[in-house]
Design a protein around this motif. Structure first.
Motif, PDB file in Angstrom:
ATOM      1  N   ALA A  38      -4.580  -3.379  -0.457  1.00 38.00           N
ATOM      2  CA  ALA A  38      -5.484  -2.799   0.543  1.00 38.00           C
ATOM      3  C   ALA A  38      -6.677  -3.690   0.899  1.00 38.00           C
TER       4      ALA A  38
ATOM      5  N   GLN B  14      -2.741   7.775   2.990  1.00 32.76           N
ATOM      6  CA  GLN B  14      -2.398   6.353   2.910  1.00 32.76           C
ATOM      7  C   GLN B  14      -0.964   6.112   3.364  1.00 32.76           C
TER       8      GLN B  14
ATOM      9  N   ILE C 195       0.828  -1.204   0.000  1.00 36.22           N
ATOM     10  CA  ILE C 195       0.000   0.000   0.000  1.00 36.22           C
ATOM     11  C   ILE C 195       0.863   1.255   0.000  1.00 36.22           C
TER      12      ILE C 195
END
Length: 460
Positions: free
Chosen positions: A49, A111, A8
């Motif tokens: 994710a 993120q 990610i």
């Protein structure tokens, strides 16, 4: 290889680089290259994710939580729709497209910053030999800090045995996706759902709403962007509501309702569009707008929350990442078709092009009815039994009696954890420990009986 969290993070970094390149674009070539870079980073992130979310989720909350993942696509869509609703008025300024471009960096920044506060997938940790770390994650998030709780022990042992069995098979290649009857059944459903998610008629509005609205007489840019902005908010509400009920209603039933409803509404959409284009009726044009909203309500109750959730649920750990990547690739193929075929067909055929989608929706409904299996109420390991039958990868057999007894153990452990009306936080450790003794005895009895019969506990 990298783990879910690092995947990610790397995807986020690549997307940030693409955003930087796009924001300073001086020609269309640079802009397109930047878009490609953003898409490449997105592929890295979305292949990690949803796996992390599914593998971390509390057992009784896995379905709704995983379903909510893809639902949040509309959060970005809403931001994009309403940003462009404002910036399109900045005529003559490059900031009319630079502002939306800059805003693309916000999700990736969040993120890359917050992912390190998330735990790693316990399934990935066990696969890499980090069993104690995995058990600590399970204990913290599934046992309120108690790594010795029966539910934690049960999940840990089930995951470990499943991964151990899978390792005996050896290196997993891409051909493994089609090497067994069970995997072929999985991939048949996954590939079909991936195409259905793009070819149900939704792609006409998602990418060519401008042409659709002009086809029913709406030509003002302000009106078109307003309708698009309202549609995205409507989509988010419908998809989020549906995500909360995936475990109560069931996956198969939601897909059947969605496909049957889309078919009926798209027929109405075709009729109203035809009437407008043939007669110029304003009432028919207004009815078409209403049909678009109803159509997306039906699409949102299944394909938005369940496309990713269902795909991950039916894939065993050993092929989960590769199977999910195959689904993403299939979606991309569907998008390519939408990108190059839909605009040309709409221009040449007008409302008659909708008849092709009507026929395709009939096929979709038939496929869902024949092949889609229900997965609610099962762990990820148990779901494999629906596709692989009673034998595991090495040909070991587990009797129906063993399956029923294991299901009884699962029910005993989680009977206090289910949420019949709404999502609840994980129970307190005091509540969960009340019957721990009886659960331990039931597990030990199962193991003793299993040993007495010289059987092997096969995960499903």
């Amino acid at each position: 290889m990298l783990g879910r969290r690092k995947g990610i993070f790397v995807g986020g970094i690549v997307m940030l680089g693409g955003v930087a390149l796009q924001c300073q674009s001086v020609n269309i070539t640079q802009f397109i290259l930047a878009r490609g870079m953003i898409g490449f980073g997105l592929c890295i992130s979305i292949n990690a994710a949803p796996l992390l979310i599914t593998e971390l989720a509390y057992p009784t909350q896995r379905g709704p939580i995983t379903a909510m993942y893809n639902t949040n696509w509309y959060v970005g869509s809403i931001i994009a729709a309403w940003t462009t609703f404002g910036t399109f008025r900045m005529e003559g300024s490059s900031w009319s497209w630079r502002i939306p471009s800059v805003l693309q960096a916000l999700p990736s920044l969040l993120q890359c910053t917050l992912i390190w506060f998330c735990p790693e997938s316990p399934r990935w940790l066990i696969a890499k030999g980090k069993d104690m770390e995995a058990k600590q994650v399970l204990g913290k998030y599934h046992g309120n800090g108690n790594i010795g709780h029966p539910l934690v022990d049960y999940e840990y042992n089930e995951i470990r045995e499943a991964i151990s069995t899978e390792k005996e098979v050896g290196q997993i290649s891409w051909m493994a996706l089609f090497s067994t009857p069970g995997n072929r059944r999985r991939m048949r459903i996954i590939v079909a759902l991936a195409f259905f998610s793009q070819w149900s008629g939704n792609g006409l509005v998602s990418y060519y709403i401008n042409l659709i609205l002009e086809g029913v007489g709406i030509t003002e840019t302000s009106t078109k962007t307003l309708i698009n902005g309202c549609l995205q908010i409507f989509n988010l509400v419908m998809a989020f509501t549906s995500a909360l009920f995936v475990d109560r209603i069931g996956r198969r039933k939601l897909f059947l309702i969605s496909n049957a409803g889309m078919l009926l509404v798209f027929v109405g959409w075709t009729v109203t569009s035809a009437v407008f284009q043939e007669t110029g009726s304003k009432a028919a044009g207004s009815a078409t707008i209403a049909m678009i909203f109803i159509f997306f309500a039906l699409y949102d109750i299944a394909y938005t929350p369940l496309l990713i959730a269902y795909t991950i649920e039916i894939l065993p750990f050993k092929i989960r990442a590769k199977g999910f990547a195959a689904m993403s690739f299939t979606v991309t193929l569907g998008l390519i078709f939408n990108q190059y075929v839909n605009p040309v067909a709409l221009e040449k055929l007008g409302w008659k092009y909708y008849l092709i989608y009507v026929g395709w929706l009939v096929f979709e409904l038939g496929f869902i009815w024949l092949y889609l299996l229900e997965t609610k109420g099962r762990t990820l390991e148990q779901t494999a039994m629906l596709f692989d039958g009673e034998s595991n990868a090495n040909g070991d057999m587990m009797s129906i009696q063993d399956e029923e007894r294991r299901a009884s153990i699962t029910q005993s452990i989680t009977r206090r954890l289910t949420f019949p009306t709404k999502l609840k936080a994980a129970p307190s450790s005091d509540t969960m420990d009340k019957d721990a003794g009886s659960d331990d005895m039931e597990m030990k009895k199962y193991d003793l009986d299993k040993d007495a019969n010289s059987g092997r506990d096969v995960n499903f």
